[in-house]
Design a protein around this motif. Sequence first.
Motif, PDB file in Angstrom:
ATOM      1  N   LEU A 155      -6.409   5.618  -6.090  1.00  0.00           N
ATOM      2  CA  LEU A 155      -7.207   6.356  -6.622  1.00  0.00           C
ATOM      3  C   LEU A 155      -6.723   7.550  -6.919  1.00  0.00           C
ATOM      4  O   LEU A 155      -7.347   8.769  -7.388  1.00  0.00           O
ATOM      5  N   LEU A 156      -5.441   7.865  -7.052  1.00  0.00           N
ATOM      6  CA  LEU A 156      -4.797   9.240  -7.598  1.00  0.00           C
ATOM      7  C   LEU A 156      -3.971   8.749  -8.964  1.00  0.00           C
ATOM      8  O   LEU A 156      -3.583   7.560  -8.863  1.00  0.00           O
ATOM      9  N   VAL A 183       1.415  15.049  -5.065  1.00  0.00           N
ATOM     10  CA  VAL A 183       0.951  14.979  -3.673  1.00  0.00           C
ATOM     11  C   VAL A 183       2.186  14.848  -2.758  1.00  0.00           C
ATOM     12  O   VAL A 183       2.155  15.104  -1.599  1.00  0.00           O
ATOM     13  N   SER A 184       3.139  14.184  -3.275  1.00  0.00           N
ATOM     14  CA  SER A 184       4.507  13.880  -2.483  1.00  0.00           C
ATOM     15  C   SER A 184       5.461  14.778  -2.711  1.00  0.00           C
ATOM     16  O   SER A 184       6.299  14.933  -1.953  1.00  0.00           O
ATOM     17  N   ARG A 239       8.204   8.696  -6.043  1.00  0.00           N
ATOM     18  CA  ARG A 239       7.394   9.252  -4.946  1.00  0.00           C
ATOM     19  C   ARG A 239       8.203   9.493  -3.859  1.00  0.00           C
ATOM     20  O   ARG A 239       8.055  10.749  -3.368  1.00  0.00           O
ATOM     21  N   GLU A 271       0.962  -1.244   0.056  1.00  0.00           N
ATOM     22  CA  GLU A 271      -0.042   0.017   0.056  1.00  0.00           C
ATOM     23  C   GLU A 271       0.838   1.383   0.026  1.00  0.00           C
ATOM     24  O   GLU A 271       0.521   2.024   0.848  1.00  0.00           O
ATOM     25  N   ASN A 272       2.128   1.154  -0.824  1.00  0.00           N
ATOM     26  CA  ASN A 272       2.769   2.243  -1.044  1.00  0.00           C
ATOM     27  C   ASN A 272       2.409   3.424  -1.878  1.00  0.00           C
ATOM     28  O   ASN A 272       3.341   4.072  -2.207  1.00  0.00           O
ATOM     29  N   VAL A 273       1.380   3.424  -2.561  1.00  0.00           N
ATOM     30  CA  VAL A 273       0.932   4.258  -3.331  1.00  0.00           C
ATOM     31  C   VAL A 273      -0.447   4.595  -3.372  1.00  0.00           C
ATOM     32  O   VAL A 273      -1.216   3.922  -2.680  1.00  0.00           O
ATOM     33  N   PHE A 274      -1.115   5.804  -3.643  1.00  0.00           N
ATOM     34  CA  PHE A 274      -2.461   6.137  -3.436  1.00  0.00           C
ATOM     35  C   PHE A 274      -3.103   5.644  -4.775  1.00  0.00           C
ATOM     36  O   PHE A 274      -2.895   6.044  -5.908  1.00  0.00           O
TER      37      PHE A 274
END
Lengths: 244, 302
Positions: free
Chosen positions: A94-95, A103-104, A150, A89-92
């Motif tokens: 739904l972006l 965002v990063s 990121r 879970e190291n990326v978003f």
Amino acid sequence: MAAMLETDGLVAGYEPGLPIVRGASIRVEPQEIVVILGPNWAGKSSLIKAIAGLVPISGGAVRLAGAEITRVPAHRMVQAGLAFVPQTENVFPLLSVQDNLRVSAGGLPRAETAARIEEMFALFPDLARQRRLMAGSLSGGQRQMLAAARALIVRPRVLMLDEPSAGLSPKFVEMVFARLAEIRRGGVTVVLVEQNARAALAIGDRAYVLVEGRVAHEAPAATLWDDPVVAELYLGQRSDGGGR
Amino acid sequence: MTLQFLLNGLIEGSMIGLGAIGVTLTYAILRFSNFAHGDFMAWGAYSTLMLVGLIGSAVGTVAPIGPLSFGWPLILAGLGGMVFTGCLALLLDWLLFARLRARGQAIVVVMASFGASMALRNLLEFAFTSSPTYFSRKIQIARPIGLGIRITPDQTVLLGMTLVLVVGMHLLMTYSRTGREMKAVSQNPALARVVGIDLDRIVRMTWLIGGALASAAGLMVGVLVQIRPLMGLDMLLPMFAAAILGGIGSVPGAVLGGLVIGLSQAASVQLVGAEWRQAVAFVILVAVLLVRPTGLFGVQER
């Protein structure tokens, strides 16, 4: 000279009185690649998560280039120059790929953010083609690339990765580690927690073996693989890849 | 049968949709159902009313703008009410929700919002009594706009206000740094911290925005219907139904959900009778949860 990253008798854990990291001391010199190995439940992930400010620290100290960063809130670590890539879970999801990077980039000015995003796409050409795609639709390997990009977008001094090869096909594992070696050549210090010891030691300079939350052994990466002490510590767990 | 219900539904849907934006953002970012959200609407309406009175006592009677029932004091007071209600939401979070959230049990926070809702509602009844009041008692003439539909000037202006707020919110969520950070936090709070997002700032923004939009919805209900301490409570179920129908976390979804609920309620008045109006939101809510639990714009999480 001060180490780039240093922990001094670090004690950390989620529950008070139940530390997972029990007095771990490591020292990482500038531009080194340091691999943290150890049997399951040795506290490897917790160690770097505690450094990143994600696991409560109850004792000891963390220093980044000589400045104490013990208990600095996780969201300020980026500014301090420390980037962390979690295992899963190291990326978003739904972006878009581009917005994940944006965002990063945090407080960077707009023009610089745009320029940094292009630099990241140059470093990871695979991602450039998918820039408008939702990150959740990327393959496992591409996700790891995005997670690394990121983390790198803010020009960290230290990049910490939690099992970047987990769940990847051998082809991607090779690619990820090749990229890490490249990133180090770019001046970034790398700390790596890895189950896939063989691949990690191939690019690493030094390694620490963690057992029950403490450093049990430290050696140059090149000799560690043949070290009988390590074989014993690993209790035959010399599998390449596999579970946690 | 006339098509007037379409307009009535659109207006009702706008009120529900504006409120549902706050519900959906609070749920997505703070991960709890805030049952006090309806009361933010009522507090928004009453605070706007108080501000109108204050302005009136300072500058005297102000003539309404053109055919509208209100003049510039209400517009100014409406903006003031949005700020006030946003701050009220912040205060409530600081006093109550933040402390309970730190203990990590979501259900406790939900229950606390029930209590907060009752306290807020009773404070209004205590201060203003439970009898309804109005921004203006002036009768508005509805003008025909074709197809047998009639619309009053107030309705036209407030629908315009809704459109501006909704488009503004959508732009904020899509193109601003804060919007992207809010989405990031709603998808993965732990990762959001890792990439350097200040969670506390995003939580504050969520309350401010949710409270302000609830106040705008309260103003709309107040101008077009009436102001009562229970006005927000009555909107609670439709707002949650709209947020869930649209998909939790989606601003356009909440608005579209609001319109669907509003239109269905208005249609049900005409088709099956006014007494079934309240049941419609509930039926839609249950149907969505059964058929598509993630809502129209929702995506299965992880």
